[in-house]
Write a protein that holds these residues in place. Structure first.
Motif, PDB file in Angstrom:
ATOM      1  N   ILE A  37       0.880  -1.171   0.000  1.00 33.72           N
ATOM      2  CA  ILE A  37       0.000   0.000   0.000  1.00 33.72           C
ATOM      3  C   ILE A  37       0.918   1.221   0.000  1.00 33.72           C
ATOM      4  O   ILE A  37       1.620   1.456   0.978  1.00 33.72           O
ATOM      5  CB  ILE A  37      -0.897   0.041   1.249  1.00 33.72           C
ATOM      6  CG1 ILE A  37      -1.760  -1.209   1.331  1.00 33.72           C
ATOM      7  CG2 ILE A  37      -1.741   1.314   1.265  1.00 33.72           C
ATOM      8  CD1 ILE A  37      -2.474  -1.368   2.669  1.00 33.72           C
ATOM      9  N   ASN A  38       0.920   1.972  -1.087  1.00 36.29           N
ATOM     10  CA  ASN A  38       1.686   3.213  -1.121  1.00 36.29           C
ATOM     11  C   ASN A  38       0.787   4.363  -0.704  1.00 36.29           C
ATOM     12  O   ASN A  38      -0.386   4.398  -1.078  1.00 36.29           O
ATOM     13  CB  ASN A  38       2.263   3.449  -2.511  1.00 36.29           C
ATOM     14  CG  ASN A  38       3.472   2.590  -2.764  1.00 36.29           C
ATOM     15  OD1 ASN A  38       3.383   1.362  -2.745  1.00 36.29           O
ATOM     16  ND2 ASN A  38       4.609   3.217  -2.991  1.00 36.29           N
ATOM     17  N   VAL A  39       1.353   5.286   0.078  1.00 39.82           N
ATOM     18  CA  VAL A  39       0.591   6.423   0.589  1.00 39.82           C
ATOM     19  C   VAL A  39       1.175   7.726   0.066  1.00 39.82           C
ATOM     20  O   VAL A  39       2.309   7.765  -0.430  1.00 39.82           O
ATOM     21  CB  VAL A  39       0.542   6.402   2.135  1.00 39.82           C
ATOM     22  CG1 VAL A  39      -0.241   5.193   2.636  1.00 39.82           C
ATOM     23  CG2 VAL A  39       1.935   6.418   2.748  1.00 39.82           C
ATOM     24  N   VAL A  40       0.390   8.790   0.189  1.00 41.66           N
ATOM     25  CA  VAL A  40       0.749  10.082  -0.391  1.00 41.66           C
ATOM     26  C   VAL A  40       1.823  10.809   0.405  1.00 41.66           C
ATOM     27  O   VAL A  40       2.706  11.438  -0.164  1.00 41.66           O
ATOM     28  CB  VAL A  40      -0.514  10.975  -0.507  1.00 41.66           C
ATOM     29  CG1 VAL A  40      -0.165  12.382  -0.957  1.00 41.66           C
ATOM     30  CG2 VAL A  40      -1.514  10.341  -1.464  1.00 41.66           C
ATOM     31  N   PRO A  78       5.381   9.031  -6.996  1.00 41.48           N
ATOM     32  CA  PRO A  78       4.138   9.733  -6.671  1.00 41.48           C
ATOM     33  C   PRO A  78       2.908   8.922  -7.068  1.00 41.48           C
ATOM     34  O   PRO A  78       2.974   8.097  -7.969  1.00 41.48           O
ATOM     35  CB  PRO A  78       4.232  11.025  -7.487  1.00 41.48           C
ATOM     36  CG  PRO A  78       5.137  10.688  -8.624  1.00 41.48           C
ATOM     37  CD  PRO A  78       6.114   9.666  -8.102  1.00 41.48           C
ATOM     38  N   LEU A  79       1.825   9.179  -6.378  1.00 42.55           N
ATOM     39  CA  LEU A  79       0.563   8.514  -6.701  1.00 42.55           C
ATOM     40  C   LEU A  79      -0.256   9.390  -7.621  1.00 42.55           C
ATOM     41  O   LEU A  79      -0.294  10.612  -7.469  1.00 42.55           O
ATOM     42  CB  LEU A  79      -0.223   8.212  -5.423  1.00 42.55           C
ATOM     43  CG  LEU A  79       0.473   7.307  -4.409  1.00 42.55           C
ATOM     44  CD1 LEU A  79      -0.423   7.099  -3.193  1.00 42.55           C
ATOM     45  CD2 LEU A  79       0.870   5.988  -5.022  1.00 42.55           C
ATOM     46  N   ASN A  83      -5.982   8.967  -9.140  1.00 41.12           N
ATOM     47  CA  ASN A  83      -6.847   7.820  -8.826  1.00 41.12           C
ATOM     48  C   ASN A  83      -6.192   6.857  -7.834  1.00 41.12           C
ATOM     49  O   ASN A  83      -6.700   5.765  -7.604  1.00 41.12           O
ATOM     50  CB  ASN A  83      -7.219   7.072 -10.108  1.00 41.12           C
ATOM     51  CG  ASN A  83      -6.023   6.421 -10.769  1.00 41.12           C
ATOM     52  OD1 ASN A  83      -4.876   6.600 -10.343  1.00 41.12           O
ATOM     53  ND2 ASN A  83      -6.270   5.661 -11.821  1.00 41.12           N
ATOM     54  N   GLY A  84      -5.048   7.240  -7.241  1.00 43.14           N
ATOM     55  CA  GLY A  84      -4.380   6.401  -6.273  1.00 43.14           C
ATOM     56  C   GLY A  84      -3.420   5.397  -6.867  1.00 43.14           C
ATOM     57  O   GLY A  84      -2.776   4.634  -6.144  1.00 43.14           O
ATOM     58  N   ALA A  85      -3.292   5.385  -8.173  1.00 40.21           N
ATOM     59  CA  ALA A  85      -2.391   4.447  -8.836  1.00 40.21           C
ATOM     60  C   ALA A  85      -0.941   4.854  -8.595  1.00 40.21           C
ATOM     61  O   ALA A  85      -0.599   6.031  -8.619  1.00 40.21           O
ATOM     62  CB  ALA A  85      -2.673   4.405 -10.330  1.00 40.21           C
ATOM     63  N   LEU A  86      -0.096   3.870  -8.370  1.00 40.90           N
ATOM     64  CA  LEU A  86       1.332   4.099  -8.245  1.00 40.90           C
ATOM     65  C   LEU A  86       1.892   4.467  -9.609  1.00 40.90           C
ATOM     66  O   LEU A  86       1.617   3.801 -10.600  1.00 40.90           O
ATOM     67  CB  LEU A  86       2.011   2.834  -7.720  1.00 40.90           C
ATOM     68  CG  LEU A  86       3.505   2.903  -7.479  1.00 40.90           C
ATOM     69  CD1 LEU A  86       3.823   3.906  -6.372  1.00 40.90           C
ATOM     70  CD2 LEU A  86       4.019   1.533  -7.101  1.00 40.90           C
ATOM     71  N   ILE A  87       2.642   5.559  -9.652  1.00 32.91           N
ATOM     72  CA  ILE A  87       3.200   6.038 -10.922  1.00 32.91           C
ATOM     73  C   ILE A  87       4.707   5.849 -10.871  1.00 32.91           C
ATOM     74  O   ILE A  87       5.397   6.493 -10.106  1.00 32.91           O
ATOM     75  CB  ILE A  87       2.864   7.521 -11.161  1.00 32.91           C
ATOM     76  CG1 ILE A  87       1.348   7.708 -11.180  1.00 32.91           C
ATOM     77  CG2 ILE A  87       3.514   8.023 -12.436  1.00 32.91           C
ATOM     78  CD1 ILE A  87       0.911   9.159 -11.129  1.00 32.91           C
TER      79      ILE A  87
END
Length: 140
Positions: free
Chosen positions: A75-78, A130-131, A134-138
Motif C-alpha cells: 500500500i503506497n501512501v501520499v 508519486p501517486l 486515482n491512487g495508482a502508483l506512478i
C-alpha cells in the motif's frame, strides 16, 4: 503479457472475520460477494478473499500448508505521516505489527503488518513514486 497486477487472492481461514476486517478499514465489498468469495476493488486492481482450503484445492495442493510469508502486498501512501496513521488504523482493527514505521535508507518511510490470516502487508511512502489522482502508483 501485459505488465500488471490485476488480482491478489488471499486464502482465509474465516471468511466472515476476514471480510469484516477489511470492511472495518472502509473498503467496500463488491455487490456479488458472498460467504464463498469476496472481492474489493482497490484502484486499478482487485483483492479477493477465498477460503484457504478451497484456494489450496484450486492450486492442486489440498494438503499443503499455507505460506503466508511468500508474498508482500503493498500500500503506497501520499505523505510520510500517512505511514504511521495507516499503521495505527490497521493495528486498531486487529492486524499484527511486523515492523514499526521507520525511515528508510532510500528516503522513504515504511512499515509492515500481518492481516488476520497472517498475510504480510507493507505500507510505504516513497517520494520518488508519486501517486496518481486515482491512487495508482506512478513509476517514473
Amino acid at each position: 503479457m501485459d505488465q500488471r497486477l490485476s488480482l491478489v487472492t488471499l486464502g482465509v481461514r474465516d471468511m466472515n472475520r476476514a471480510r469484516t476486517f477489511y470492511e472495518s478499514l472502509g473498503w467496500k465489498a463488491w455487490k456479488e460477494s458472498n460467504e464463498h468469495i469476496c472481492f474489493f476493488q482497490t484502484g486499478g486492481m482487485v483483492i479477493g478473499l477465498y477460503p484457504l482450503s478451497n484456494l489450496l484445492a484450486d492450486q492442486g495442493r489440498p494438503e499443503a500448508a499455507p505460506n503466508a510469508g511468500g508474498i508482500t502486498l503493498g500500500i503506497n501512501v501520499v505523505a510520510r505521516e500517512d505511514v504511521d496513521r495507516e499503521m495505527t488504523q490497521v493495528l486498531e482493527k486487529g492486524a499484527t505489527l511486523l515492523t514499526p514505521p521507520a525511515d528508510t535508507p532510500w528516503g522513504g518511510r515504511t512499515a509492515y503488518f500481518a492481516d488476520l490470516d497472517g498475510h504480510p502487508w507493507e505500507i510505504t511512502w516513497a517520494p520518488m513514486f508519486p501517486l496518481g489522482a486515482n491512487g495508482a502508483l506512478i513509476l517514473p
